[in-house]
Scaffold this motif. Structure first.
Motif, PDB file in Angstrom:
ATOM      1  N   VAL A 196     -32.207  -7.179  46.578  1.00  0.00           N
ATOM      2  CA  VAL A 196     -30.939  -6.529  46.236  1.00  0.00           C
ATOM      3  C   VAL A 196     -29.861  -7.036  47.180  1.00  0.00           C
ATOM      4  N   SER A 199     -24.749  -2.951  45.834  1.00  0.00           N
ATOM      5  CA  SER A 199     -24.779  -1.933  44.772  1.00  0.00           C
ATOM      6  C   SER A 199     -23.512  -1.104  44.807  1.00  0.00           C
ATOM      7  N   ASP A 203     -25.601   2.486  49.347  1.00  0.00           N
ATOM      8  CA  ASP A 203     -26.442   3.421  50.099  1.00  0.00           C
ATOM      9  C   ASP A 203     -25.588   4.127  51.158  1.00  0.00           C
ATOM     10  N   VAL A 221     -26.095  -2.703  40.261  1.00  0.00           N
ATOM     11  CA  VAL A 221     -26.977  -3.282  41.272  1.00  0.00           C
ATOM     12  C   VAL A 221     -26.880  -4.796  41.148  1.00  0.00           C
ATOM     13  N   ASN A 222     -26.570  -5.446  42.258  1.00  0.00           N
ATOM     14  CA  ASN A 222     -26.441  -6.903  42.286  1.00  0.00           C
ATOM     15  C   ASN A 222     -27.670  -7.505  42.977  1.00  0.00           C
ATOM     16  N   PHE A 241     -35.956   0.398  37.787  1.00  0.00           N
ATOM     17  CA  PHE A 241     -35.245   1.451  38.514  1.00  0.00           C
ATOM     18  C   PHE A 241     -35.813   2.834  38.193  1.00  0.00           C
ATOM     19  N   ASN A 264     -26.185  -9.368  37.960  1.00  0.00           N
ATOM     20  CA  ASN A 264     -25.691  -7.999  38.054  1.00  0.00           C
ATOM     21  C   ASN A 264     -26.319  -7.155  36.947  1.00  0.00           C
ATOM     22  N   VAL A 283     -34.989   0.732  43.578  1.00  0.00           N
ATOM     23  CA  VAL A 283     -35.208  -0.553  42.913  1.00  0.00           C
ATOM     24  C   VAL A 283     -36.683  -0.876  43.081  1.00  0.00           C
ATOM     25  N   ARG A 301     -35.958  -1.157  47.488  1.00  0.00           N
ATOM     26  CA  ARG A 301     -34.792  -0.536  48.108  1.00  0.00           C
ATOM     27  C   ARG A 301     -34.522   0.844  47.513  1.00  0.00           C
ATOM     28  N   ILE A 303     -31.410   3.618  47.344  1.00  0.00           N
ATOM     29  CA  ILE A 303     -29.961   3.767  47.514  1.00  0.00           C
ATOM     30  C   ILE A 303     -29.645   5.246  47.312  1.00  0.00           C
TER      31      ILE A 303
END
Length: 309
Positions: A196, A199, A203, A221-222, A241, A264, A283, A301, A303
Motif C-alpha cells: 500500500v 490511502s 491511517d 487505496v493506492n 479489503f 488506485n 488490506v 495494512r 487503516i
C-alpha cells in the motif's frame, strides 16, 4: 521502465533486430549482408527484382524468394525502421516456483552497438555500451519475484560465442566464456513486494467528513503497482479489503480499480459513514498484482480513522 544490459563485446545485430519490409512485416537480415545489399533491395519497384537478386545477400523476400522490397520512403538506401526480435532476449521472473516470461515492447527495445564501459561526461549511464535495452510492455514486472535474462542461443558475438556473465570476481576465463550453458546464472534481480502506497482517509485521520444523507462515501487505496481486476475493473472484496464499523464488519462495500490509474482502488461505502464512529479498513493478503502475485503477510495494512459529527 527499461533495463540496460551492457556487454563488453559487439554482438551480431542480425540476431537481435529485424528490418521493416514493404509488406509491413519485419524480417531478419542474413549474417554477412552489407549496406550495399540493403540498398539493392531498397530501389524502385520496377527494377527491384533484378537489383535485389543481384545482391550477395538479398533481403525482404517472400516465401518463394521473390523480393518484396525494403521499406525506404526517404530513399536513403536503408530500412525506415527496425524492431527487436521477439525471443532473442527474454526477461523471466519467478514467483512461487512458476516462471513467467515478461512481454516486451519490441518497438522500444533495441540493440545499441556503440559506446564502451566508461561512463561518459555527457549522457550518463544511458550512453554506456554496447548495450541491449529491454522495455517491458504495459504490465511491467510481477512483484516479489526473482528475475533473470534468457538469451537465445542465436545471439552471439563476431566469434560466434554466446553471451556469458563473469563470476563474482569479475574475471573472465576463456573456457567459461565459451561454455555458456549456464552463462547468465551470475545475473539476477528481485522485484519489490505489492504494498500500500497511500490511502484516503489515511491511517490516523480524525473528523473524516460525512456525506449527505443517503450518499455513498468512496475511499481510495493506492498500491505501488497495478492490481489484478475483473470485469468493469472490479476487485474481489473481502479478499482485498475488510471494513469494520465500530468493530462490526460492513459486508456491503464494493471495490473497483480506477480505469485511468489501475493501481488506485476505489472502495464504495453505501450510505456513507456514521457520525463519531471509528472505522478500520484492512488490506488483506488476497490483494494481488496484475500477475496474480499476492500481498505478503508482512505488507498487510490496517487503516484506522474516525468520523466527525
Amino acid at each position: 521502465q527499461r533495463i540496460r544490459i551492457i556487454l563488453d563485446e559487439l554482438l551480431i545485430g542480425n540476431y537481435l533486430e529485424q528490418i521493416l519490409c514493404r509488406d509491413g512485416n519485419y524480417q531478419s537480415v542474413p549474417e554477412g549482408a552489407t549496406p550495399d545489399d540493403i540498398a539493392k533491395c531498397s530501389v524502385q519497384r520496377d527494377i527491384l527484382r533484378d537489383s535485389c537478386l543481384s545482391a550477395e545477400y538479398p533481403v525482404c523476400l517472400d516465401g518463394e524468394g521473390v523480393p518484396i522490397g525494403v521499406q525506404d520512403e526517404d530513399e536513403d538506401g536503408t530500412s525506415d525502421d527496425t524492431r527487436f526480435i521477439e525471443g532473442a532476449v527474454d526477461i523471466v521472473c519467478n514467483s512461487g516456483g512458476a516462471d513467467q516470461v515478461i512481454p516486451l515492447n519490441l518497438d522500444n527495445s533495441y540493440w545499441q552497438p556503440s559506446g564502451n564501459q566508461q561512463v561518459p561526461a555527457t549522457g550518463g549511464f544511458d550512453a554506456v555500451g554496447p548495450a541491449i535495452v529491454l522495455t517491458p510492455s504495459g504490465r511491467g514486472f510481477p512483484t516479489s519475484s526473482d528475475c533473470r535474462f534468457d538469451f537465445d542461443s542465436s545471439v552471439v558475438d563476431k566469434e560466434h560465442r554466446t553471451v556469458c556473465a563473469p563470476p563474482d570476481d569479475g574475471d573472465y576465463d576463456v573456457y567459461r566464456f565459451e561454455e555458456c550453458s549456464d552463462g547468465l546464472s551470475e545475473i539476477s534481480f528481485g522485484t519489490e513486494p505489492l504494498r500500500v502506497a497511500g490511502s484516503y482517509p489515511a491511517d490516523g485521520d480524525t473528523l473524516v467528513p460525512l456525506t449527505s444523507s443517503g450518499s455513498n462515501f468512496v475511499m481510495l487505496v493506492n498500491f505501488n503497482v497495478v492490481v489484478q481486476r475483473g470485469a468493469d475493473n472490479a476487485v474481489d472484496t473481502p479478499a482485498f479489503f475488510t471494513l469494520l464499523e465500530d468493530g462490526v464488519e460492513r459486508t456491503d462495500i464494493t471495490a473497483a480499480a480506477s480505469a485511468a490509474t489501475p493501481s488506485n482502488v476505489n472502495i464504495t461505502v453505501p450510505g456513507g459513514f456514521l457520525a463519531d464512529t471509528e472505522y478500520t479498513l484492512t488490506v488483506e493478503t488476497g490483494a494481488t498484482d496484475d500477475w496474480g502475485v499476492g500481498l505478503p503477510e508482512s505488507e498487510v495494512r490496517t487503516i484506522t480513522f474516525t468520523t466527525g459529527s
